[in-house]
Design a protein around this motif. Structure first.
Motif, PDB file in Angstrom:
ATOM      1  N   ALA A 293       0.831  -1.214   0.000  1.00  0.00           N
ATOM      2  CA  ALA A 293       0.000   0.000   0.000  1.00  0.00           C
ATOM      3  C   ALA A 293       0.862   1.258   0.000  1.00  0.00           C
ATOM      4  CB  ALA A 293      -0.935  -0.006   1.198  1.00  0.00           C
ATOM      5  N   THR A 294       2.043   1.202   0.598  1.00  0.00           N
ATOM      6  CA  THR A 294       2.904   2.396   0.605  1.00  0.00           C
ATOM      7  C   THR A 294       3.619   2.567  -0.739  1.00  0.00           C
ATOM      8  OG1 THR A 294       4.774   1.152   1.477  1.00  0.00           O
ATOM      9  CG2 THR A 294       3.338   2.236   3.097  1.00  0.00           C
ATOM     10  N   GLN A 295       3.777   1.470  -1.463  1.00  0.00           N
ATOM     11  CA  GLN A 295       4.527   1.523  -2.734  1.00  0.00           C
ATOM     12  C   GLN A 295       3.692   1.899  -3.944  1.00  0.00           C
ATOM     13  OE1 GLN A 295       6.842  -1.881  -4.215  1.00  0.00           O
ATOM     14  NE2 GLN A 295       6.754  -2.667  -2.131  1.00  0.00           N
ATOM     15  N   LEU A 298      -2.466   5.009  -5.622  1.00  0.00           N
ATOM     16  CA  LEU A 298      -3.870   4.762  -5.290  1.00  0.00           C
ATOM     17  C   LEU A 298      -4.802   4.927  -6.499  1.00  0.00           C
ATOM     18  CD1 LEU A 298      -5.932   4.011  -3.135  1.00  0.00           C
ATOM     19  CD2 LEU A 298      -5.942   6.382  -2.369  1.00  0.00           C
ATOM     20  N   ASP A 299      -4.600   5.987  -7.280  1.00  0.00           N
ATOM     21  CA  ASP A 299      -5.461   6.175  -8.464  1.00  0.00           C
ATOM     22  C   ASP A 299      -5.288   5.017  -9.436  1.00  0.00           C
ATOM     23  OD1 ASP A 299      -6.563   8.475  -7.587  1.00  0.00           O
ATOM     24  OD2 ASP A 299      -5.118   9.791  -8.607  1.00  0.00           O
ATOM     25  N   GLY A 300      -4.030   4.618  -9.622  1.00  0.00           N
ATOM     26  CA  GLY A 300      -3.735   3.498 -10.513  1.00  0.00           C
ATOM     27  C   GLY A 300      -4.430   2.230 -10.036  1.00  0.00           C
ATOM     28  N   LEU A 301      -4.472   2.032  -8.716  1.00  0.00           N
ATOM     29  CA  LEU A 301      -5.094   0.827  -8.154  1.00  0.00           C
ATOM     30  C   LEU A 301      -6.592   0.778  -8.427  1.00  0.00           C
ATOM     31  CD1 LEU A 301      -3.250   0.651  -4.714  1.00  0.00           C
ATOM     32  CD2 LEU A 301      -3.251  -1.165  -6.423  1.00  0.00           C
ATOM     33  N   HIS A 302      -7.241   1.946  -8.368  1.00  0.00           N
ATOM     34  CA  HIS A 302      -8.687   1.968  -8.632  1.00  0.00           C
ATOM     35  C   HIS A 302      -8.982   1.510 -10.062  1.00  0.00           C
ATOM     36  CE1 HIS A 302     -10.387   3.495  -4.937  1.00  0.00           C
ATOM     37  NE2 HIS A 302      -9.441   4.416  -4.866  1.00  0.00           N
ATOM     38  N   LEU A 336       2.232  -0.301 -11.561  1.00  0.00           N
ATOM     39  CA  LEU A 336       1.480   0.361 -10.482  1.00  0.00           C
ATOM     40  C   LEU A 336       2.317   1.155  -9.457  1.00  0.00           C
ATOM     41  CD1 LEU A 336      -1.305  -2.283  -9.652  1.00  0.00           C
ATOM     42  CD2 LEU A 336      -1.655   0.017 -10.576  1.00  0.00           C
ATOM     43  N   PRO A 337       3.625   0.850  -9.282  1.00  0.00           N
ATOM     44  CA  PRO A 337       4.366   1.612  -8.271  1.00  0.00           C
ATOM     45  C   PRO A 337       4.345   3.111  -8.562  1.00  0.00           C
ATOM     46  CG  PRO A 337       5.589  -0.330  -8.862  1.00  0.00           C
ATOM     47  CD  PRO A 337       4.435  -0.255  -9.806  1.00  0.00           C
TER      48      PRO A 337
END
Ligand SMILES: [Zn+2]
Length: 341
Positions: A293-295, A298-302, A336-337
Motif C-alpha cells: 500500500a505504501t509503494q 492509489l489512483d492506478g489501483l482503482h 502500479l508503483p
C-alpha cells in the motif's frame, strides 16, 4: 444435510410461494460459487418430492418417496449435469426432459423436479431445447436451474425463470459455520476460498494433492507479485503458471489483495491515519499488503481493480485467450508503483 444459516430468507420465500400454490415453474438459483446453492436446491427438491413434507417445507426423510430419493432412484427427480466436469451439458440430456415432464408424477398430487447444475454449461443447442420445455410448463413440474454465471445464460431462459439470489455470507457467519464443521483455521481457508464457505470446507477436508497445492499457491501468491514489482520474475511466465493452475481463482486472490491494498492506502492518505486498520478480506497477509500500500499508486489501483473485475468476467466466458488476459493484468501490475507512473 441442513439448510445453511445464510439461506433462510430464500427458503422462506420459496416455501411461502409453495404454500400459496404459486410456486414458479422455473427457478433460477443464482450466486457465487461455493456458497451452497446446490445444497439448497437438493433440500428444496427433497421437500417437493416428499409425500408428507414438514410445515417448514423440508422433507420428512421417512416416507416411501424420501427413501427412494435417498437411494438415488426416485422416478420424479432428474438431475442434469455435464457428463464430465467442466464440459457442456449436451442437447440429448435436455431433449429427454420433454418425455419426463409430460408424464404425471408417480405420487398423486406430487411434484416432479428437474435440477440443472451448472445451468450456464448448457451449450446453445441445449439451451434452445430447454426453452421449449420452459415455454410449455407441465403441471406440477419444477425446474431448478443453478448458476454462478447468470450472464452466460440465454436472456430468453433468464426471463422465463423466477430468479432467487444468494449472497456470500459475511465473514463472521461463514467463519462460525466452518468452526461448527470442525474446520481448524477457518479464517485461513476462507481467505483461500475468497469467502465461499463450502469451497473452504471442501479444501480443508480434501486429501487431494491438487487441493493441498492450492493453499501453497495462496501463500506464495504475494511472493510472486512482489517479485514482479522487483523485476525478478517476468509477467509472461507467471501468466503461464497461473493458467496451468486455475486462472479464475488466481485473479480472485489478486482482486481481494488489491481491494485490501486500496483500503490500506486510502487510510494512510486520510487525516485519520492513526485509526486502526480497516476491515480486511485477507487479514493473514496484513503486513505485506501494508508494505504494498505504501509503494503503489492509489489512483492506478482503482483503475486496476476495474480491470480485474472485467478480467474475471471474461474468464468466466468461453473462447477467451486466457494467457493474453493474464499477461495483460500482470504487466499492468508492474506499472502500479508510484515512481513508475
Ligand atoms: Zn418424506
Amino acid at each position: 444435510m441442513n439448510l445453511l444459516p445464510w439461506q433462510t430468507e430464500q427458503w422462506k420465500q420459496l416455501v411461502d410461494r409453495r404454500r400459496q400454490g404459486k410456486l414458479p415453474h422455473a427457478i433460477l438459483l443464482s450466486g457465487s460459487a461455493g456458497i451452497g446453492k446446490h445444497q439448497f436446491a437438493e433440500l428444496f427438491a427433497a421437500g417437493l418430492i416428499c409425500n408428507k413434507s414438514n410445515d417448514d417445507g423440508s422433507a420428512c426423510g421417512q416416507c416411501r418417496s424420501c427413501l427412494l430419493l435417498q437411494a438415488g432412484n426416485h422416478p420424479d427427480m432428474v438431475r442434469i449435469e455435464p457428463e464430465e466436469v467442466g464440459k457442456a451439458i449436451k442437447v440429448d440430456q435436455i431433449r429427454n426432459l420433454s418425455s419426463f415432464t409430460v408424464l404425471s408424477a408417480h405420487v398423486d398430487g406430487g411434484y416432479k423436479v428437474v435440477l440443472i447444475d451448472p445451468a450456464e454449461n448448457m451449450n446453445k443447442a441445449s439451451a434452445n431445447s430447454l426453452l421449449k420445455t420452459l415455454e410449455e410448463p407441465a403441471k406440477n413440474t419444477v425446474l431448478l436451474l443453478v448458476t454462478s454465471s447468470p450472464q452466460r445464460l440465454l436472456p430468453t431462459i433468464r426471463s422465463r425463470c423466477q430468479r432467487i439470489d444468494f449472497i456470500t455470507p459475511d465473514h463472521s457467519s461463514a467463519s462460525a459455520w466452518l468452526q461448527a464443521q470442525q474446520v481448524s483455521q477457518p479464517e485461513q481457508w476462507l481467505e483461500i476460498a475468497s469467502g465461499a464457505p463450502l469451497t473452504a470446507l471442501q479444501l480443508s477436508n480434501s486429501a487431494e494433492k491438487e487441493d493441498k497445492d492450492i493453499a501453497k499457491h495462496y501463500q506464495t501468491g504475494l511472493d510472486t507479485l512482489e517479485a514482479l514489482l522487483a523485476q525478478q520474475q517476468d509477467p509472461l511466465s507467471v501468466a503461464t503458471a497461473w493458467q496451468k493452475t486455475n486462472s479464475l481463482r488466481a485473479v480472485g486472490w489478486l482482486t481481494n489483495w488489491v481491494i485490501d491494498i486500496i483500503r490500506l492506502a486510502s487510510l494512510s492518505t486520510s487525516a485519520n491515519s492513526a485509526q486502526k486498520p480497516p476491515y480486511m478480506t485477507c487479514p493473514s497477509q496484513l503486513s505485506r499488503l501494508k508494505g504494498l500500500a505504501t509503494q503503489l499508486d492509489l489512483d492506478g489501483l482503482h483503475g486496476y481493480l476495474e480491470r480485474l473485475y472485467e478480467t474475471s468476467r471474461l474468464l468466466g466466458t468461453t473462447q477467451v485467450n486466457e494467457q493474453l488476459l493474464l499477461e495483460e493484468i500482470l504487466i499492468r501490475w508492474t506499472a502500479l508503483p508510484k515512481n513508475r507512473l
